[in-house]
Scaffold this motif. Structure first.
Motif, PDB file in Angstrom:
ATOM      1  N   ILE A 183      40.886  45.862 -28.524  1.00 11.51           N
ATOM      2  CA  ILE A 183      41.127  45.309 -29.223  1.00 11.51           C
ATOM      3  C   ILE A 183      41.559  45.244 -30.008  1.00 11.51           C
ATOM      4  N   ASN A 189      34.068  38.210 -32.716  1.00 11.24           N
ATOM      5  CA  ASN A 189      35.071  38.685 -31.518  1.00 11.24           C
ATOM      6  C   ASN A 189      35.305  40.513 -31.612  1.00 11.24           C
ATOM      7  N   GLY A 190      34.938  41.514 -31.147  1.00  8.58           N
ATOM      8  CA  GLY A 190      35.118  42.942 -31.237  1.00  8.58           C
ATOM      9  C   GLY A 190      33.614  43.661 -31.766  1.00  8.58           C
ATOM     10  N   ALA A 222      37.905  45.291 -22.976  1.00  6.96           N
ATOM     11  CA  ALA A 222      38.362  44.898 -24.318  1.00  6.96           C
ATOM     12  C   ALA A 222      37.898  46.189 -25.345  1.00  6.96           C
ATOM     13  N   PRO A 236      48.576  41.105 -26.682  1.00  4.15           N
ATOM     14  CA  PRO A 236      47.721  41.099 -26.508  1.00  4.15           C
ATOM     15  C   PRO A 236      46.937  39.320 -26.826  1.00  4.15           C
ATOM     16  N   ILE A 289      43.027  41.219 -27.556  1.00  4.42           N
ATOM     17  CA  ILE A 289      42.605  42.056 -26.741  1.00  4.42           C
ATOM     18  C   ILE A 289      43.574  42.589 -26.066  1.00  4.42           C
ATOM     19  N   GLU A 303      45.327  43.829 -22.888  1.00  3.41           N
ATOM     20  CA  GLU A 303      44.561  44.528 -21.633  1.00  3.41           C
ATOM     21  C   GLU A 303      45.320  46.146 -20.942  1.00  3.41           C
TER      22      GLU A 303
END
Lengths: 301, 301, 301, 301, 301
Positions: free
Chosen positions: A2, A17-18, A265, A295, A299, A301
């Protein structure tokens, strides 16, 4: 991984998120409910025995010790994984430099550098169970890719192909002994990195720590309400919820960092690092380079 | 090594395999009984003197300091052992690469790589007292295996055989100076790893720490009930049992990790790592590779 | 170094060998007596002013901080000493391997390997003031031993003899440039290890820490009884004795580990490690090897 | 660097040399006076508001966290400085060995080794502002010393002289490629060490930590007397003085260790280490060696 | 990087430059106001529920654990960045030495060393978004600078130019195999350092820690006033402000150190380090060297 800027003062409590709140929400709610039940029992039904908050302090200290240790160990694993992959990026670039210095045969450079990319994609597939067939085929072509993918130890097969090529270059006098030595030294960096990542993949933190940490956290949250009766009053469910957030939260974070290749994540952005290597190889070979991975929804990858 | 997924919320208290509860059950029960005796004495017979929970907090802090230090040191030993063996896996693979680059004589490759496997099996036997005769014989044949096994320092004898072979290859001009240098450098990785493992095997944590930790833990559990009389009430035996679980549990975990080669459940999975090397060697020699070792009943040997 | 199995539950309080209780017994008894005096004064003579146990908690925290830091630093020194000596063992074995690969002249091998043993014995003498004349003479003969022993920096003189020999081997074409380079690289490991050990020998932990730790420990034990009057009652002398055991015990352990070469019971077993090297050298030279040193009365020298 | 044996039980409170008490005496006295004022105000004039000791415990914990972190970081800097200098000693000895193995020309050996001594003296001058003109002149002669001393980066100039000499030796065929490579590798150790020491010299701990630590320590000592009113009684000034000793003492120790080259009492004994190198060089060149430097009034410079 | 001497006793509370107070002033004032509101509510309006200070102690411990961990990790990142740049300085100097030893062609030396400076300026631009066009042009000339600056991976392009030059030198027999090997080894140090810095740049501490730390700090400061009602009395707003200073201060410091290349006040002084390299290159090339960069208003860029 993240990637987000530090949230502003007002966003801090809103970001999901995160955050690990979603995963541990049942535990937080459960702890608050249990505290409420104990409180209501004490207030409405009958006197409930107490534990002094000092006793909980002793447990809290032990729990902090466990969580702190496990957190340090898990973060070290995560960071070591990132370090190994960072070193791999450097080794790819150095390999390209050394091929230029010692070999200077474009065809050999191409063979070796594309196989090094194949090695990294195959290794990514080994670590994260990504489907890497397309990536490997893209770089070394279908004919070379198939036997690699079919191999028991696919990344190693790519390195074997490179060492065979180096042998041939040496026999064809395209490289002398110094080049052979320098390139063999560089090539040895990749099995070392691979073994390091395999170690992180196959050897988690000792299972007994997980048990010890989770059990102690649950016991702590079970006993806490009896200690809060006198020392937190009507704040009791709130305090219990905060305690659950803090302790289960750290336990959960640790659990995610412990496996740096499992989760997209929380884990190391292997795809983005492979892309960085692809760019470096394209630069070295004078090909047009693909773009960096960016990202998506914070996120990478 | 125990390999298990994180247990679900409900399994956490039920798992015995991989838990240290069975080993420390006498201590947990003893602590609870002692707390019950003190409690009953106080309630039934006569007033028992108290220690304030603050005093126990000071001891708890010291105890945490001892346990935390010893735990870190023991985990570092365990993890260092795993790192050394991981590096050995990488060195075996690099050795195979370098033999291909510099030597390219299948017979010599075979001699050297099978003797490297013999070295690792013999070293495993040295570390864990496993019977490795069959493994060694399988790879180098009975004639070569017997003198190795009979040697005072068996793993070293395998390396001596390899260095003798390298000498002969050099005399027969099968390798030049660069190859000689590269292969000698790689060969030096194995005595270094062996000495590292011998260090972990023969030099435990200073004995005085064990005494200090166990004595302080016992003293703590002996004094705790007098502090709980006022601060835990009828929870006293439960709290004493939890404290015993936490402190004896950590002391026991530490004791197991301290010896990374002694125990098959807590230790490093040497057999599985040797198998990984065997697979790599078979790949390099073009032989059919054996299967990976899988955990049996969650335990990977 | 003390080598003992973990004591059983019943032995833990009985073991004196390897315990630091004898050294700190005066402090433990003194602390208990002082607590008894304060307690009796308070009970018999007149009210004595109190310090709350919370205040002692703050001091206890600081004291733990000091002791924990000093303990970590001292253990790191001890473990680093062991690591350096472990690496020396590996380097001796690698030296023998490389002599076989590059030189293959038994006479030269013998000269160099016995002088390496002389180096280690002389270095042991430098570190621990052992009398090593017999050991040195045994390996290199009286004629070669005397000038070494007489040298200002005796271990270095042994290495100088080896580098002179390597020069002669190179002039006589017994080793080529590759061998010269490989053996010179290995030879450089020994001054590095020597300088590491000299660092541990001549640079103790900063003296100011010792003062800070001992002074704070004494102040803590002086003030503790005034805090225990209300919080430990008649347990006061016992609690004071346990506190003295815990804090002086850790201070004493740390003091011993800080000097890994000073003490034969707590220090690194240099004699046993030199013997391990002797065995390796005998194996390499095809001589009968002496036996390993075994612990005497649990102590390995 | 202060070198003293552990003081006996009775000396511990009397030693001033090497103690930080003199530097922080104003703070200790100030803290005690402030506590006395608060106490007298409360007893004589009027009721003063209290802070519970539990609140101070929370601050004490934070303060310990800051002090502990800063102390670890400062000690690591000090120990790293010592390690770098220890490695320099080893590199000087290895350089002498390698010159003997690869060059064997006494004149060149002399030039290079005396210039290495000049490098170290000049580097000492750079780090500690010592006047090193005499030392440099003593080893390389006035003619060679003047341009070195006049250079912007004096230690580097000494190394440049050595690399020029190695070039000339190679052109005159006094060393072959292997020797050139080996000696160049060794020579690269010195800029690495120099850059490490420059890092420690020019990059202190982040300034913001100093502010945070000193401010928190002062705030703590200002608030402490209000917490001691109920919990220490007439011990209040004594307890405040002990707290000031402990916290300011650690802050001061840390401040001294943070700069390992600034102070002769707390810092690394650069002069003594340079002398050790001089002895090694004299041994290698067959010259009479000077004596080791001994501590004067317990201080080794 | 801020460079200041330790402030005197009286300055400590007055310094703003380098202090984090300005950034966290809203939080400090907010915490004090909130504590005042709770206090006034309790005193003026109606009884407010309490939390015991012991409960806050448990949270304080967890918070310290989080802050301590995050602080250590952030400081390690900052220090690692400084170490990498320090090693780069050493590598530039060693590169110059090795060029002199192995190449001795002033034109080639000039090409390579100025391109190494270009690499470092371009890398600084990559890390800190500095405009480095002028610096690059100054060292390699406009013609060579433009294609470098236009490259996707600009620093790498500079290294590619160097490896191409080494190839040409080797083809023109200006360096032999030993020189080729030595210079290629040195050249490989720069991609390694670059990859290390890229790692620190692109991989911050896991985002989830930031959330956990900031959320816990806010929750702590929200709950603290209810714990201070009984234990701090009218000191309540002051104590709340100090707590906010301590905890938010450490969180903020950590946040700044975590990004060693982002901020010119808290970060690594890349411009000054590049200047140090320029001076070393000028010394090696016999050109007049520029002056060191000095701190401006205590800040070294």
């Amino acid at each position: 991984m993240i990637l987000r800027d530090t949230p502003s003062r007002w966003e801090i409590f809103l970001i999901l998120n995160g955050s690990i709140v979603p995963q541990i929400l049942p535990n937080i709610i459960g702890a608050a409910m249990w505290a409420l039940i104990v409180l209501l029992l004490d207030q409405m039904v009958s006197w409930v025995p107490r534990i002094s908050i000092g006793v909980m302090g002793v447990f809290g200290l032990s729990l902090s010790l466990f969580l702190g240790f496990r957190n340090n160990a898990a973060y070290d694993r995560w960071w070591e994984a990132r370090k190994i992959w960072g070193k791999m990026v450097a080794d790819v670039r150095s390999f390209a430099q050394e091929l230029r210095i010692f070999a200077n045969s474009h065809e050999d450079e191409e063979f070796i550098l594309t196989h090094i990319l194949a090695f990294h994609h195959l290794h990514r597939g080994q670590l994260r169970r990504d489907d890497v067939r397309n990536d490997v085929t893209h770089w070394v072509g279908t004919d070379a890719a198939e036997p690699l993918i079919a191999d028991v130890n696919a990344p190693n097969a790519a390195l074997r192909a490179i060492s065979g090529r180096l042998r041939k270059m040496s026999e064809a006098r395209k490289i002398d002994g110094f080049g052979q030595k320098a390139l063999a030294e560089r090539l040895a960096c990749f099995p070392a990195a691979q073994a390091g990542n395999e170690r992180l993949l196959t050897t988690p933190l000792p299972f007994v720590y997980s048990l010890l940490v989770w059990r102690t956290t649950y016991l702590y949250c079970l006993l806490l309400p009896f200690a809060l009766l006198d020392s937190a009053g009507w704040f009791e469910p709130l305090v219990a919820a905060v305690a659950a957030y803090v302790f289960f939260g750290l336990a959960q974070v640790t659990h995610e960092l412990e496996h740096p290749f499992r989760d997209k994540a929380a884990g190391i952005p292997l795809s983005a690092l492979c892309r960085t290597m692809e760019i470096s190889v394209c630069n070295a070979l004078g090909r047009p380079a693909p773009d960096r991975l960016e990202p998506v929804n914070y996120i990478l990858e």
